[in-house]
Design a protein around this motif. Structure first.
Motif, PDB file in Angstrom:
ATOM      1  N   TRP A 198       0.859  -1.176   0.000  1.00 35.80           N
ATOM      2  CA  TRP A 198       0.000   0.000   0.000  1.00 35.80           C
ATOM      3  C   TRP A 198       0.898   1.230   0.000  1.00 35.80           C
ATOM      4  CZ3 TRP A 198      -3.467   1.971   4.495  1.00 35.80           C
ATOM      5  CH2 TRP A 198      -4.386   2.889   3.996  1.00 35.80           C
ATOM      6  N   ALA A 199       0.685   2.124  -0.931  1.00 36.59           N
ATOM      7  CA  ALA A 199       1.558   3.278  -1.127  1.00 36.59           C
ATOM      8  C   ALA A 199       1.122   4.444  -0.232  1.00 36.59           C
ATOM      9  CB  ALA A 199       1.553   3.684  -2.590  1.00 36.59           C
ATOM     10  N   PHE A 200       1.442   4.350   1.076  1.00 34.90           N
ATOM     11  CA  PHE A 200       1.076   5.407   2.017  1.00 34.90           C
ATOM     12  C   PHE A 200       1.648   6.757   1.592  1.00 34.90           C
ATOM     13  CE2 PHE A 200       1.582   1.619   4.860  1.00 34.90           C
ATOM     14  CZ  PHE A 200       0.238   1.408   5.061  1.00 34.90           C
ATOM     15  N   ARG A 201       2.921   6.730   1.214  1.00 35.66           N
ATOM     16  CA  ARG A 201       3.593   7.974   0.856  1.00 35.66           C
ATOM     17  C   ARG A 201       2.949   8.608  -0.378  1.00 35.66           C
ATOM     18  NH1 ARG A 201       9.585   9.242   1.546  1.00 35.66           N
ATOM     19  NH2 ARG A 201       9.692  11.325   0.700  1.00 35.66           N
ATOM     20  N   GLN A 202       2.614   7.789  -1.354  1.00 37.27           N
ATOM     21  CA  GLN A 202       1.987   8.310  -2.564  1.00 37.27           C
ATOM     22  C   GLN A 202       0.614   8.898  -2.249  1.00 37.27           C
ATOM     23  OE1 GLN A 202       1.024   5.470  -5.641  1.00 37.27           O
ATOM     24  NE2 GLN A 202       1.262   7.029  -7.232  1.00 37.27           N
ATOM     25  N   LEU A 203      -0.157   8.212  -1.428  1.00 40.76           N
ATOM     26  CA  LEU A 203      -1.466   8.734  -1.032  1.00 40.76           C
ATOM     27  C   LEU A 203      -1.307  10.078  -0.320  1.00 40.76           C
ATOM     28  CD1 LEU A 203      -4.519   8.515  -0.679  1.00 40.76           C
ATOM     29  CD2 LEU A 203      -4.086   7.176   1.392  1.00 40.76           C
ATOM     30  N   ARG A 204      -0.349  10.147   0.615  1.00 43.81           N
ATOM     31  CA  ARG A 204      -0.106  11.400   1.333  1.00 43.81           C
ATOM     32  C   ARG A 204       0.306  12.512   0.373  1.00 43.81           C
ATOM     33  NH1 ARG A 204       4.258  10.569   5.100  1.00 43.81           N
ATOM     34  NH2 ARG A 204       5.618  11.727   3.747  1.00 43.81           N
TER      35      ARG A 204
END
Length: 128
Positions: free
Chosen positions: A33-39
């Motif tokens: 899950w791309a937390f950084r990309q979502l942020r």
């Protein structure tokens, strides 16, 4: 006129480090899950709208009562249910956690600086 609105996001940079205690499938889900990309997507849209974004420490946000501040594992009876053992406040667990994150965001030095127009380096900010 400056808006008093802001977004408080959970700082999930350490989530993968804590994933050792979950199943292999859950580790795979968390790892992909791309937390950084979502942020980054949220920050990009918020910046375009002039809304500050602050990162807050999510630890114990789902175990802490948003009314009285009492923190205990027993407060979280199930995935969806929250009941404070001290003051008796009852709510959906996600709603309670969201109110805690909101309060942490409102007290954030980063947010206060941004609302006052000062520069603030989020990378050097202490976690709330």
């Amino acid at each position: 006129m400056q808006s008093r609105k802001a977004l408080a996001l959970e700082d999930l940079r350490t989530l993968r480090d804590r994933a050792e205690t979950v199943s292999r499938e859950m580790r795979w889900l968390l790892g992909n899950w791309a937390f950084r990309q979502l942020r980054q997507f949220i920050a990009y849209k918020a910046e375009a709208a002039g809304v500050p974004v602050v990162l807050v420490d999510p630890r114990h946000s789902s175990r802490t009562c948003c009314v009285c501040g009492y923190c205990a594992k027993a407060n979280r009876k199930s995935q969806s249910s929250f009941r404070c053992q001290q003051c008796g406040f009852e709510a959906n667990a996600d709603f309670n956690a969201a109110r805690n994150l909101k309060a942490r965001g409102e007290s954030s030095d980063a947010l206060l600086c941004r609302l006052e127009g000062h520069a603030f380096n989020q990378a050097q900010a202490p976690m709330l």
